[in-house]
Each structure stands twice: as structure tokens, then as C-alpha cells.
Design an enzyme around this catalytic site. Structure first.
Site, mmCIF file in Angstrom:
data_model
loop_
_atom_site.group_PDB
_atom_site.id
_atom_site.type_symbol
_atom_site.label_atom_id
_atom_site.label_comp_id
_atom_site.label_asym_id
_atom_site.label_seq_id
_atom_site.Cartn_x
_atom_site.Cartn_y
_atom_site.Cartn_z
ATOM 1 N N CYS A 1 0.868 -1.169 0.000
ATOM 2 C CA CYS A 1 0.000 0.000 0.000
ATOM 3 C C CYS A 1 0.917 1.235 0.000
ATOM 4 O O CYS A 1 2.131 1.128 0.190
ATOM 5 C CB CYS A 1 -0.904 0.006 1.235
ATOM 6 S SG CYS A 1 -0.010 0.117 2.805
ATOM 7 N N HIS B 1 5.644 -6.237 7.868
ATOM 8 C CA HIS B 1 5.456 -7.592 8.389
ATOM 9 C C HIS B 1 5.758 -8.630 7.306
ATOM 10 O O HIS B 1 4.888 -9.397 6.887
ATOM 11 C CB HIS B 1 4.029 -7.756 8.931
ATOM 12 C CG HIS B 1 3.797 -7.000 10.188
ATOM 13 N ND1 HIS B 1 2.584 -6.448 10.530
ATOM 14 C CD2 HIS B 1 4.643 -6.680 11.212
ATOM 15 C CE1 HIS B 1 2.695 -5.836 11.696
ATOM 16 N NE2 HIS B 1 3.922 -5.954 12.116
ATOM 17 N N HIS C 1 -1.368 -4.588 18.257
ATOM 18 C CA HIS C 1 -0.857 -4.214 16.940
ATOM 19 C C HIS C 1 -0.218 -2.826 17.032
ATOM 20 O O HIS C 1 -0.710 -1.948 17.731
ATOM 21 C CB HIS C 1 -2.005 -4.195 15.921
ATOM 22 C CG HIS C 1 -1.569 -4.029 14.499
ATOM 23 N ND1 HIS C 1 -1.228 -2.806 13.973
ATOM 24 C CD2 HIS C 1 -1.419 -4.924 13.492
ATOM 25 C CE1 HIS C 1 -0.885 -2.967 12.704
ATOM 26 N NE2 HIS C 1 -1.000 -4.241 12.383
ATOM 27 N N GLU D 1 -0.079 -0.234 15.089
ATOM 28 C CA GLU D 1 -0.927 0.918 14.758
ATOM 29 C C GLU D 1 -1.902 1.211 15.897
ATOM 30 O O GLU D 1 -2.122 2.373 16.254
ATOM 31 C CB GLU D 1 -1.717 0.649 13.474
ATOM 32 C CG GLU D 1 -2.558 1.845 13.058
ATOM 33 C CD GLU D 1 -3.567 1.534 11.953
ATOM 34 O OE1 GLU D 1 -4.702 2.040 12.030
ATOM 35 O OE2 GLU D 1 -3.203 0.792 11.013
ATOM 36 N N THR E 1 -6.902 1.153 10.655
ATOM 37 C CA THR E 1 -7.088 1.458 9.224
ATOM 38 C C THR E 1 -7.126 0.225 8.340
ATOM 39 O O THR E 1 -7.668 0.273 7.232
ATOM 40 C CB THR E 1 -5.960 2.384 8.705
ATOM 41 O OG1 THR E 1 -4.700 1.711 8.848
ATOM 42 C CG2 THR E 1 -5.941 3.698 9.458
ATOM 43 N N SER F 1 1.695 -5.779 2.738
ATOM 44 C CA SER F 1 3.089 -5.819 3.183
ATOM 45 C C SER F 1 3.930 -6.774 2.333
ATOM 46 O O SER F 1 5.056 -7.098 2.711
ATOM 47 C CB SER F 1 3.147 -6.259 4.654
ATOM 48 O OG SER F 1 2.450 -7.488 4.828
#
Length: 294
Positions: free
Chosen positions: A12, A40, A128, A130, A166, A273
Site C-alpha cells: 500500500c 510484516h 498491533h 498501529e 485502518t 506488506s
């Protein structure tokens, strides 16, 4: 045998941006520290390690002084910036713009809800990176919801402001939203005091409907992703649901010749990823297998 790599798979924008920043910076220095795995995917982490990228954790950060540290796309909580200031660390901030915008929204919402005795709820994966960064905007007072069972943590008689990590699925977010609405009504709370914010990145969420279509078009699907990637696990389950002949691999060494017997077509796809070069390596290996079997 037809072998096709999904052109919509791969990094992304946020991950691509972070890796580009790391590579640019490593042209200036022999070693660059990165707070947590930049992506990751162990293969990409190894490639960047060979170029000089050194992964550290938050405990190691506290012991560093007078150096440069990269913040990856997942973003960081305010505490990380405070440590950097104290230790004269120059931060190379590669936080994804979508994540930074979400952190800002959560911070403003938290400041408002404190006065109303409200609760910030984050639909995301506990632990996580984020989610840790987002929760940090609330002094770690946010309630993290991963499963339906986690809803028990919420006081439905008080105001609730909901956000999402997200990279979570849109379907999952709206399911949680509807369950919270039901619980608020059951607790005779006020629906007007429930503010649901769909903060899912559309570049990521749009991959799910695309993969639903992609998985049907080929006899066999090979999904390439790091095993740590939550996005990878979610997208692989989409493929498997549509095509039982879907296989999860981290690299080309995990491919098995038996998967491709009697297959006329193979579709290769991956997580946000997953680097394109790795999917190409998988494609090349499948070609070798098909020639050996011919």
C-alpha cells in the site's frame, strides 16, 4: 499453465513510502535504526537488513542517544516522541498519512469525550503497532475491541465514540457498529451519544472485493504474505472462502508441486506488506515446477 500476478496486490502507499524513506536515508548512513519491523514480511526485513536497517524495540530506544531512528508506517504513540526529544534522537517519521490523520482525530475526540464522561473504542487488533499508536492519543484509556466478547468492556450507559484500525475489514467494522447500537438500546442508553467513525483505509479495504473476484478466476491461488501480517491473514481468508484451492506461503520455498497437478491457471496475490519482487520469485518457481511436471 497460465500464471498471473495480481497487479493490485503488494505494498500500500504507506508501506511503500516508509521503505523508500528508509532506503533514501541509508544512502547517507551505514546503519539506520527502525522501531519495530518496517513491514510484516521477513524476506523484505532481511533485504533491508543487508542494506543497513537495524530493528530495535521500545526498550532499546530508551538506551539510544544522538542517532537517527525511523518510525514505520504504523505510527507511534506520543511517548516515543518524548523519548526522542530527551535522548537527542532524530526521528525519520515515515508514519502513513492516513494513520497520522486518524491519530489526530482520536486525540480530538478523546479531549472532547473526557468532559462528557465518554469512552473511545477502537476496533482493532490488541497489541498491533498501529493500535498502540492510536491508543496512545488517549493516554491508553481507549477500549480495544477485537472480538464480540470484547464488547463487555464497554459501559453502554455512557457516550461511545468508535474508530477503526485502518487495515480492518469494512464488513467487520459495520458489524461491530450494529452490535454496539443494539447494546446501547438494551442498556437504555442514548443512540445520539454514539459516534461511529469509519476510519478504514480504502486503498486497503478495496482489495477485499477485488480478491473475491480474482480468487474465482484461477484454478489455484497462491497467497504470499509474512505470517505476522494481520492484513495478510484477513485477505487470505477471503481467497480461501472463494477458492478452496488457495494456499498461503511466505516465500517460494514453501510451494508444493502437488498443489498444481491438473491446474490450468494459477493466480498469485499478496498482502499490503508483500513486495512485488517476492511475488515474482514465487511466480518463477511455479513456472519451474510446471516445466518439471510436464
Amino acid at each position: 499453465m497460465e500464471i498471473v500476478i495480481d497487479k493490485n496486490s503488494g505494498y500500500c502507499f504507506g508501506v511503500e513510502f516508509a521503505i523508500q524513506m528508509a532506503e533514501d536515508e541509508m544512502q547517507e548512513v551505514e546503519e539506520l535504526y527502525c522501531l519495530g519491523d518496517i513491514v510484516h514480511n521477513s524476506m523484505e526485513v532481511k533485504r533491508l537488513y543487508d542494506k543497513g536497517l537495524r530493528i530495535i524495540d521500545h526498550e532499546q530506544l530508551k538506551d539510544l542517544h544522538d542517532c537517527k531512528v525511523l518510525i514505520r508506517a504504523h505510527g507511534e504513540p506520543p511517548e516515543t516522541y518524548q523519548i526522542a526529544l530527551q535522548n537527542n534522537i532524530e526521528l525519520i517519521d515515515a508514519s502513513c498519512p492516513v494513520v497520522l490523520k486518524l491519530q489526530n482525530r482520536v486525540k480530538h475526540a478523546y479531549d472532547s469525550t473526557v468532559q462528557q464522561n465518554g469512552q473511545i473504542v477502537i476496533y482493532g487488533q490488541q497489541g498491533h503497532a498501529e493500535v498502540i499508536g492510536i491508543a496512545g492519543q488517549t493516554r491508553d484509556e481507549a477500549i480495544i475491541i477485537t472480538t464480540e466478547e470484547d464488547l463487555e468492556k464497554i459501559d453502554f450507559s455512557r457516550p461511545v465514540t468508535l474508530f477503526s484500525q485502518t487495515t480492518k475489514s469494512t464488513k467487520g467494522f459495520y458489524h461491530i457498529k450494529s452490535l454496539i447500537e443494539e447494546r446501547i438500546q438494551a442498556a437504555q442508553g442514548s443512540i445520539e451519544e454514539f459516534d461511529a467513525n469509519d476510519s478504514i483505509c480504502r486503498q486497503v479495504s478495496n482489495r477485499e472485493p477485488h480478491l473475491l473476484k480474482f480468487a474465482k478466476e484461477y484454478d489455484v491461488i497462491v497467497f504470499v504474505s509474512g505470517k505476522k501480517s494481520s492484513n495478510g491473514k484477513a485477505l487470505y481468508s477471503v481467497c480461501q472462502r472463494e477458492n478452496p484451492q488457495s494456499y498461503f506461503v511466505e516465500n517460494e520455498l514453501e510451494l508444493e508441486a502437488s498443489w498444481f497437478k491438473n491446474a490450468n491457471s494459477v493466480g498469485i496475490c499478496g498482502a499490503t506488506s508483500t513486495p512485488m519482487w517476492l511475488m515474482q520469485q514465487v511466480s518463477d518457481r511455479i513456472k519451474e515446477i510446471s516445466l518439471q511436471e510436464a
